[in-house]
Design a protein around this motif. Structure first.
Motif, PDB file in Angstrom:
ATOM      1  N   GLN A   1      37.837  35.551  60.362  1.00 14.72           N
ATOM      2  CA  GLN A   1      37.587  36.139  59.057  1.00 14.72           C
ATOM      3  C   GLN A   1      37.663  35.137  57.910  1.00 14.72           C
ATOM      4  N   HIS A   2      37.794  33.856  58.219  1.00 12.76           N
ATOM      5  CA  HIS A   2      37.709  32.858  57.156  1.00 12.76           C
ATOM      6  C   HIS A   2      36.292  32.876  56.562  1.00 12.76           C
ATOM      7  N   PHE A   3      36.177  32.390  55.335  1.00  9.35           N
ATOM      8  CA  PHE A   3      34.876  32.371  54.677  1.00  9.35           C
ATOM      9  C   PHE A   3      33.917  31.391  55.350  1.00  9.35           C
ATOM     10  N   ASN A   4      32.652  31.795  55.460  1.00  8.27           N
ATOM     11  CA  ASN A   4      31.620  30.835  55.815  1.00  8.27           C
ATOM     12  C   ASN A   4      31.173  30.101  54.545  1.00  8.27           C
ATOM     13  N   SER A   5      30.170  29.272  54.650  1.00  6.53           N
ATOM     14  CA  SER A   5      29.762  28.463  53.495  1.00  6.53           C
ATOM     15  C   SER A   5      29.280  29.328  52.329  1.00  6.53           C
ATOM     16  N   ILE A   6      28.701  30.498  52.640  1.00  4.80           N
ATOM     17  CA  ILE A   6      28.219  31.391  51.577  1.00  4.80           C
ATOM     18  C   ILE A   6      29.399  31.974  50.803  1.00  4.80           C
ATOM     19  N   GLY A   7      30.385  32.468  51.541  1.00  6.00           N
ATOM     20  CA  GLY A   7      31.566  33.020  50.887  1.00  6.00           C
ATOM     21  C   GLY A   7      32.295  31.989  50.054  1.00  6.00           C
ATOM     22  N   VAL A   8      32.402  30.783  50.582  1.00  7.65           N
ATOM     23  CA  VAL A   8      33.048  29.698  49.827  1.00  7.65           C
ATOM     24  C   VAL A   8      32.283  29.414  48.544  1.00  7.65           C
ATOM     25  N   ALA A   9      30.957  29.338  48.634  1.00  3.38           N
ATOM     26  CA  ALA A   9      30.136  29.017  47.467  1.00  3.38           C
ATOM     27  C   ALA A   9      30.308  30.059  46.363  1.00  3.38           C
ATOM     28  N   LEU A  10      30.328  31.334  46.729  1.00  2.00           N
ATOM     29  CA  LEU A  10      30.476  32.388  45.728  1.00  2.00           C
ATOM     30  C   LEU A  10      31.776  32.224  44.945  1.00  2.00           C
ATOM     31  N   LEU A  11      32.861  31.955  45.647  1.00  2.58           N
ATOM     32  CA  LEU A  11      34.157  31.853  44.974  1.00  2.58           C
ATOM     33  C   LEU A  11      34.299  30.548  44.200  1.00  2.58           C
ATOM     34  N   MET A  12      33.795  29.457  44.746  1.00  2.00           N
ATOM     35  CA  MET A  12      33.957  28.176  44.057  1.00  2.00           C
ATOM     36  C   MET A  12      33.092  28.086  42.799  1.00  2.00           C
ATOM     37  N   GLU A  13      31.925  28.719  42.810  1.00  2.00           N
ATOM     38  CA  GLU A  13      31.113  28.759  41.591  1.00  2.00           C
ATOM     39  C   GLU A  13      31.813  29.565  40.512  1.00  2.00           C
ATOM     40  N   ALA A  14      32.448  30.680  40.912  1.00  2.00           N
ATOM     41  CA  ALA A  14      33.205  31.480  39.948  1.00  2.00           C
ATOM     42  C   ALA A  14      34.411  30.709  39.434  1.00  2.00           C
ATOM     43  N   ALA A  15      35.077  29.954  40.308  1.00  2.00           N
ATOM     44  CA  ALA A  15      36.224  29.155  39.886  1.00  2.00           C
ATOM     45  C   ALA A  15      35.808  28.075  38.896  1.00  2.00           C
ATOM     46  N   ALA A  16      34.665  27.429  39.165  1.00  2.00           N
ATOM     47  CA  ALA A  16      34.175  26.390  38.259  1.00  2.00           C
ATOM     48  C   ALA A  16      33.867  26.967  36.887  1.00  2.00           C
ATOM     49  N   THR A  17      33.265  28.148  36.849  1.00  2.00           N
ATOM     50  CA  THR A  17      32.968  28.807  35.577  1.00  2.00           C
ATOM     51  C   THR A  17      34.251  29.090  34.808  1.00  2.00           C
ATOM     52  N   ALA A  18      35.269  29.580  35.509  1.00  2.00           N
ATOM     53  CA  ALA A  18      36.547  29.871  34.856  1.00  2.00           C
ATOM     54  C   ALA A  18      37.218  28.599  34.344  1.00  2.00           C
ATOM     55  N   LEU A  19      37.138  27.521  35.106  1.00  2.00           N
ATOM     56  CA  LEU A  19      37.724  26.252  34.662  1.00  2.00           C
ATOM     57  C   LEU A  19      37.038  25.739  33.404  1.00  2.00           C
ATOM     58  N   LYS A  20      35.718  25.814  33.383  1.00  2.00           N
ATOM     59  CA  LYS A  20      34.972  25.347  32.209  1.00  2.00           C
ATOM     60  C   LYS A  20      35.302  26.209  30.991  1.00  2.00           C
ATOM     61  N   GLN A  21      35.452  27.516  31.197  1.00  2.00           N
ATOM     62  CA  GLN A  21      35.808  28.404  30.104  1.00  2.00           C
ATOM     63  C   GLN A  21      37.193  28.077  29.572  1.00  2.00           C
ATOM     64  N   ASN A  22      38.126  27.796  30.468  1.00  2.00           N
ATOM     65  CA  ASN A  22      39.476  27.401  30.055  1.00  2.00           C
ATOM     66  C   ASN A  22      39.439  26.123  29.236  1.00  2.00           C
ATOM     67  N   SER A  23      38.614  25.166  29.674  1.00  2.00           N
ATOM     68  CA  SER A  23      38.504  23.890  28.972  1.00  2.00           C
ATOM     69  C   SER A  23      37.924  24.084  27.573  1.00  2.00           C
ATOM     70  N   ASN A  24      36.914  24.949  27.458  1.00  2.00           N
ATOM     71  CA  ASN A  24      36.319  25.224  26.148  1.00  2.00           C
ATOM     72  C   ASN A  24      37.326  25.908  25.226  1.00  2.00           C
ATOM     73  N   ASN A  25      38.100  26.844  25.770  1.00  2.00           N
ATOM     74  CA  ASN A  25      39.098  27.535  24.954  1.00  2.00           C
ATOM     75  C   ASN A  25      40.176  26.574  24.466  1.00  2.00           C
ATOM     76  N   ALA A  26      40.555  25.632  25.337  1.00  2.00           N
ATOM     77  CA  ALA A  26      41.576  24.654  24.949  1.00  2.00           C
ATOM     78  C   ALA A  26      41.080  23.770  23.816  1.00  2.00           C
ATOM     79  N   LYS A  27      39.797  23.379  23.873  1.00  2.00           N
ATOM     80  CA  LYS A  27      39.236  22.526  22.803  1.00  2.00           C
ATOM     81  C   LYS A  27      39.172  23.282  21.477  1.00  2.00           C
ATOM     82  N   GLU A  28      38.847  24.588  21.547  1.00  2.00           N
ATOM     83  CA  GLU A  28      38.758  25.382  20.318  1.00  2.00           C
ATOM     84  C   GLU A  28      40.137  25.574  19.677  1.00  2.00           C
ATOM     85  N   ASN A  29      41.152  25.612  20.501  1.00  2.00           N
ATOM     86  CA  ASN A  29      42.516  25.808  19.994  1.00  2.00           C
ATOM     87  C   ASN A  29      43.166  24.491  19.597  1.00  2.00           C
TER      88      ASN A  29
END
Length: 356
Positions: free
Chosen positions: A328-356
């Motif tokens: 039941q571990h993720f295949n490459s598709i499952g990994v890609a879905l989560l890592m793209e979402a994680a990257a988006t969240a990281l970039k959003q955090n970085s933008n918020n930090a710069k604004e503050n």
């Protein structure tokens, strides 16, 4: 009578020897030599150790791994003072059944445009072990940004008797944080680790008769389904989480932040899987990931939950997200879905930090 017994004994020994020689030619899983090589509370591998991993009796998903300079199954050596993102988790992060390019660290690195990602996976660990690795990476390597990739039950697995603990855990009786390290390997176990036959019986067959009687155990890997998207199951509310399970999750989160809050300037994005049996079931099983996500958000941290991502994927594709019915571990598709979402969240955090 004695001659017959000796004949049978020599025949058995010869059969064992032949089996050992044959299995040494095949890609049977080899010794990982896991131990507390780094610190007293962090299980990992010896630096620059090489080993093989395979799944099941028919040796599916063969991968050859090598630990880095710090003893983690990671593509990069860890260098102090870098701007790398620390990727923390259990076997979801190590993903030893996938090619290197498909593993979470490699996919997150691509989604971040090449920013280095340091994979710090530890199979068989849980939430309180993760904060040990975060603290070590922050104090030793100077890392300030982390993604924690979690199974849906990583909080309740922090109980000391769960078999998913490397060191830090919760006492089952009091839910107080404590330490329960794994015992040192015996001499016999260290010898058997080098036997291909012993590794095959232990790593491939698991010595479990009920597991071997399951059809999934003997089923070879199959290609993911493809074709037109099929209607997603009707969504229903998950069954309520038991009060005792909530207490365990709350205690694990509190213990996590008791140590985490001593670290200055550290930012974390939590990525949480769901009970994926609920994706295709009309009757949804309890899933502690929702309560866990709520507790983490109240602490002010970014949380990516898997379910809405998986549901959207279901609406568009019939491709599955796990390695197979046997894993039941993720295949490459499952990994890609989560890592793209994680990257988006990281970039959003970085933008918020710069604004503050």
């Amino acid at each position: 009578m004695i001659q017959r017994a000796l004949f049978l004994l020599f025949g058995a020994l010869a059969s064992i020897l032949v089996a050992e020689l044959i299995l040494r030619v095949l890609p049977v899983s080899t010794a990982t030599n896991t131990d507390y090589h780094l610190t007293p509370n962090i299980l990992n591998y010896p630096p620059s150790h090489e080993w093989t991993m395979a799944t099941g009796w028919d040796l599916r998903n063969v991968q050859h791994l090598r630990s880095n300079n710090m003893g983690f199954a990671a593509e990069h050596d860890f260098v102090a003072g870098s701007d790398a993102v620390g990727l923390i988790g259990d076997s979801y992060v190590e993903a030893s059944m996938l090619p290197l390019a498909d593993r979470p660290a490699a996919q997150l690195e691509r989604a971040l445009g090449g920013r280095r990602v340091y994979a710090m996976g530890g199979p068989g660990s849980s939430l309180l072990d993760y904060v040990e690795r975060i603290e070590w990476a922050h104090r030793t390597l100077g890392l300030n940004t982390f993604v924690v990739l979690m199974e849906h039950a990583d909080a309740s697995q922090a109980l000391c008797n769960s078999a998913n603990v490397h060191a830090r855990c919760l006492s089952p009786d009091t839910l107080e944080p404590t330490v329960s390290r794994r015992p040192a390997s015996s001499r016999l176990k260290n010898v058997l680790r080098e036997s291909a036959l012993a590794q095959y019986l232990n790593s491939q067959l698991k010595f479990n008769a009920s597991r071997m009687s399951s059809p999934d155990f003997w089923r070879a890997g199959t290609a993911p389904e493809s074709g037109k998207p099929s209607p997603a199951p009707v969504q229903t509310a998950p069954a309520p989480l038991a009060l005792e399970q909530k207490r365990i999750v709350d205690a694990a989160v509190d213990a996590f932040f008791e140590k985490f809050d001593t670290l200055e300037g550290v930012r974390v994005v939590f990525v949480i899987d769901m009970n994926r049996r609920n994706l295709e079931s009309g009757v949804r099983q309890p899933d502690e990931s929702y309560h866990l996500a709520q507790r983490l958000r109240t602490r002010g941290h970014s949380v990516v939950q898997g379910e809405p991502i998986y549901r959207e994927h279901q609406r568009q594709s019939r491709l599955r997200l796990d390695v197979g019915p046997y894993d039941q571990h993720f295949n490459s598709i499952g990994v890609a879905l989560l890592m793209e979402a994680a990257a988006t969240a990281l970039k959003q955090n970085s933008n918020n930090a710069k604004e503050n």
